[in-house]
Design an enzyme around this catalytic site. Structure first.
Site, PDB file in Angstrom:
ATOM      1  N   ARG A 229      11.345 -86.608 -10.072  1.00 34.99           N
ATOM      2  CA  ARG A 229      10.134 -87.432 -10.199  1.00 34.99           C
ATOM      3  C   ARG A 229       9.440 -87.074 -11.494  1.00 34.99           C
ATOM      4  O   ARG A 229       9.814 -86.113 -12.166  1.00 34.99           O
ATOM      5  CB  ARG A 229       9.184 -87.158  -9.034  1.00 34.99           C
ATOM      6  CG  ARG A 229       8.867 -85.670  -8.896  1.00 34.99           C
ATOM      7  CD  ARG A 229       7.829 -85.385  -7.841  1.00 34.99           C
ATOM      8  NE  ARG A 229       7.821 -83.992  -7.418  1.00 34.99           N
ATOM      9  CZ  ARG A 229       7.268 -82.988  -8.078  1.00 34.99           C
ATOM     10  NH1 ARG A 229       6.685 -83.208  -9.244  1.00 34.99           N
ATOM     11  NH2 ARG A 229       7.310 -81.750  -7.613  1.00 34.99           N
TER      12      ARG A 229
ATOM     13  N   LYS B 128      17.366 -78.236  -0.951  1.00 31.84           N
ATOM     14  CA  LYS B 128      17.479 -77.139  -1.923  1.00 31.84           C
ATOM     15  C   LYS B 128      18.800 -76.377  -1.820  1.00 31.84           C
ATOM     16  O   LYS B 128      19.332 -75.894  -2.820  1.00 31.84           O
ATOM     17  CB  LYS B 128      16.288 -76.198  -1.776  1.00 31.84           C
ATOM     18  CG  LYS B 128      15.002 -76.822  -2.291  1.00 31.84           C
ATOM     19  CD  LYS B 128      13.900 -75.800  -2.400  1.00 31.84           C
ATOM     20  CE  LYS B 128      12.703 -76.365  -3.144  1.00 31.84           C
ATOM     21  NZ  LYS B 128      12.189 -77.604  -2.558  1.00 31.84           N
TER      22      LYS B 128
ATOM     23  N   GLU C  12      16.985 -65.983  -0.613  1.00 38.85           N
ATOM     24  CA  GLU C  12      17.686 -65.581  -1.828  1.00 38.85           C
ATOM     25  C   GLU C  12      17.028 -64.360  -2.449  1.00 38.85           C
ATOM     26  O   GLU C  12      15.905 -63.984  -2.093  1.00 38.85           O
ATOM     27  CB  GLU C  12      17.742 -66.734  -2.838  1.00 38.85           C
ATOM     28  CG  GLU C  12      16.399 -67.178  -3.349  1.00 38.85           C
ATOM     29  CD  GLU C  12      16.491 -68.436  -4.219  1.00 38.85           C
ATOM     30  OE1 GLU C  12      17.497 -69.164  -4.123  1.00 38.85           O
ATOM     31  OE2 GLU C  12      15.554 -68.684  -4.987  1.00 38.85           O
TER      32      GLU C  12
END
Length: 483
Positions: A293, A117, A201
Site C-alpha cells: 500500500r 507474514k 523469530e
C-alpha cells in the site's frame, strides 16, 4: 488501456485529501465517503462528490460491499484504498475486480501473500532475500511456542501473523516471561485482526529500521525510490521517518536496493510497495515485512525524488508503463516527516480528543503539511490518533534538522494535547542531530525529555493569546500596521 475518469476514495482524513489532490491534477473526478462523525471532514468538502455511510463509524470504512455499491452507483472506474482500513484486504481488491472496478494497488494474490507474514517470509527466502531465523508456520499453541523460542535462543520477538502497525508484537528477553508475553500478543492480535496466529523469530537488539520504496508496472519494470529510516518508534509504531537514512553505509544502501527490486521482479509485483528491513550494528540485513500500500511516510520520498507516488499508483492501475528509468531518478537532499498525533506523551501517549480551538501552522521554503484538521475541527475518538504530518526538506541533513526545529516551534495546536512537544525535544537532541539512532532511541530518551514543563506551556499559551488579541484589535479597528 482504459483511462480512469472517476475514483472513489475508500478512506478518511489526510490520506483521503492527499488522493483527492492527486486526482484533481490528473483531471480525475474524486468521490469521498464519510461516517456519521466525519460529516465535517475537509476531504468531504474538497471531493467532487461525497456519500455518507451510516451506522458504526469504524465499519463505515470497512464495509466493502457498501463501498463497492456506492462506487457503482456513482459510476466510478476505480477505488483507491489509501492506507489502513481496506488497503491490504485481498478480498476487497478481488471484489473490486469482480465488479468491474479497478483496484488502485497490487494484485489480490500479492496482497494475500504479503498480508501473511509467514508465507511472505518463506517466499522472500526462496528468491534469495535474507530473513531472520524463526518459525515458518503460524502457531497458536503456547507450548509449541515456548519450545521454538528455546531452540532459537532468547531474546525472541512474537509477532501477529496477520497484522501490522506494531499490534500483537512482544519482545521476550527471558524464558520465564514467555508465557505472559505469548498470551498478551495473541490476545492483542485477536482484538485487532480477528486471528490469534503468531510467529516467533530471533530478536535483533537495537537495529535500524530501513525500508525501500519500490514501484513496478505490469510489464516487469521495477524501480526503487530510495530508502527511508523509520528507526524512531514507540511501541513498534513509527514516530519520525527520514529519507535518505543519514548514517547508512553506502554499500549496505546499494545492497538493500538490489535485494528489494530483484525480489519484486521475481515475484511479479505491480504498483507501489515498501520492503522493510532491519539492519544490525554490523550492517547485516534482515527482511521483516512488505507493505502492499502507500505508506504514511511516502511524502519524504516524494520530496527527495520529485516523484508523485499517488499519481504513479493511479497511472500503473490504468496500465501505463513507468515513465522513467532508474538512472533518471535524482535523489536530492534530506527530508524528515513528523507524525503529529492527538496524544499526551507525558501520560504514556494516551490518545486525546477535543476541538481545535487555535491552529497555527509553519510555512516557508521546504515545509509541507499533510493534514485534514482546521480551527473548529473536532477530533473523533474512534480512529487512529494521527491528525497530520509535518514534512521538511533541506539540501543537507544539518539543514533539515534546523528547518525542522524552526517549523516545530511555529506549529501550534490548542484544544487537546499533541506530541509536538516531544518532536521539539527530539530535534534538539545531540544524538538525533548527529544521525545516531536506532529502534531503541525513544525508549532510552523518553526519561531525559522534559516535554515542556507546565510553566513553559503556560508561557506559550500566553504568547499565542497576545498574538491573537493583537490580530483581533487590528481587524476590529482596521489599523494599518507599518511594514
Amino acid at each position: 488501456m482504459a483511462k480512469i475518469k472517476k475514483v472513489l476514495i475508500a478512506n478518511r482524513g489526510e490520506i483521503a485529501l492527499r488522493i483527492i489532490r492527486a486526482c484533481k491534477e490528473l483531471d480525475i473526478t474524486s468521490v469521498a465517503i464519510f461516517s456519521e462523525v466525519d460529516v465535517e471532514g475537509i476531504w468531504v468538502r474538497k471531493a467532487d462528490e461525497c456519500y455518507p455511510i451510516m451506522g458504526d463509524v469504524v465499519q463505515a470504512y470497512l464495509n466493502f460491499e457498501k463501498i463497492i455499491s456506492i462506487a457503482k452507483k456513482a459510476s466510478c472506474d476505480a477505488i483507491h484504498p489509501g492506507y489502513g482500513f481496506l488497503s491490504e484486504n485481498a478480498d476487497f481488491a478481488r471484489a473490486c475486480e469482480e465488479n468491474g472496478i479497478i483496484f488502485i494497488g497490487p494484485k489480490p494474490e500479492h496482497i494475500e501473500l504479503f498480508g501473511d507474514k509467514m508465507a511472505s517470509k518463506v517466499a522472500m527466502k526462496k528468491v534469495g532475500v535474507p530473513v531472520l531465523e524463526g518459525t515458518d508456520e503460524p502457531i497458536t499453541n503456547i507450548e509449541d511456542g515456548a519450545k521454538i523460542a528455546k531452540e532459537i535462543g532468547f531474546p525472541v520477538i512474537i509477532k501477529a501473523a496477520f497484522g501490522g502497525g506494531g499490534r500483537g508484537m512482544r519482545i521476550v528477553k527471558e524464558q520465564k516471561d514467555f508465557k505472559d508475553m505469548f498470551e498478551s500478543a495473541t490476545n492483542e492480535s485477536m482484538k485487532y485482526f480477528g486471528r490469534k496466529e503468531v510467529f516467533i523469530e530471533k530478536y535483533v537488539e537495537n537495529p535500524r529500521h530501513i525500508e525501500i520504496q519500490v514501484i513496478a508496472d505490469k510489464y516487469g519494470n521495477v524501480l526503487h525510490l530510495g530508502e527511508r529510516d523509520c528507526s524512531i518508534q514507540r511501541r513498534h509504531q513509527k514516530v519520525i521517518e527520514i529519507a535518505p537514512s543519514p548514517r547508512l553505509n553506502n554499500q549496505t544502501r546499494k545492497e538493500l536496493y538490489r535485494i528489494a527490486t530483484k525480489a519484486m521482479f521475481k515475484l511479479g509485483y505491480e504498483s507501489v510497495g515498501t520492503v522493510e528491513f532491519l539492519v544490525d550494528a554490523n550492517d547485516n540485513i534482515y527482511f521483516i515485512e512488505m507493505n502492499t500500500r502507500v505508506q504514511v511516510e511516502h511524502p519524504v520520498t516524494e520530496t527527495i525524488t520529485g516523484v508523485d507516488i499517488i499519481q504513479r499508483m493511479i497511472e500503473i492501475a490504468e496500465g501505463d508503463k513507468l515513465q522513467f528509468l532508474q538512472e533518471e531518478i535524482q535523489f536530492r537532499g534530506y527530508s524528515i516527516e513528523f507524525r503529529i498525533n492527538a496524544e499526551n506523551p507525558q501520560k504514556n501517549f494516551m490518545p486525546s480528543t477535543g476541538t481545535v480551538s487555535k491552529y497555527l501552522t509553519p510555512g516557508g521554503p521546504g515545509v509541507r503539511i499533510d493534514t485534514s484538521i482546521y480551527t473548529g475541527y473536532k477530533v473523533p475518538a474512534n480512529y487512529d490518533s494521527m491528525i497530520g504530518k509535518l514534512i521538511v526538506w533541506s539540501l543537507t541533513w544539518e539543514g533539515a534538522v534546523k528547518k525542522a526545529k524552526r517549523a516545530l516551534d511555529e506549529f501550534y495546536i490548542e484544544g487537546f494535547p499533541t506530541n509536538i512537544p516531544l518532536h521539539r525535544e527530539i530535534v534538539r537532541d545531540e544524538d538525533f542531530k548527529n544521525g545516531t539512532f536506532n529502534t531503541s532511541y525513544l525508549d532510552k530518551k523518553m526519561q531525559t525529555f522534559t516535554l515542556n514543563s507546565e510553566e513553559n506551556i503556560k508561557l506559550e499559551e500566553e504568547k499565542i493569546a497576545n498574538i491573537m488579541k493583537f490580530i483581533e484589535t487590528i481587524n476590529k479597528n482596521n489599523v494599518k500596521v507599518k511594514q
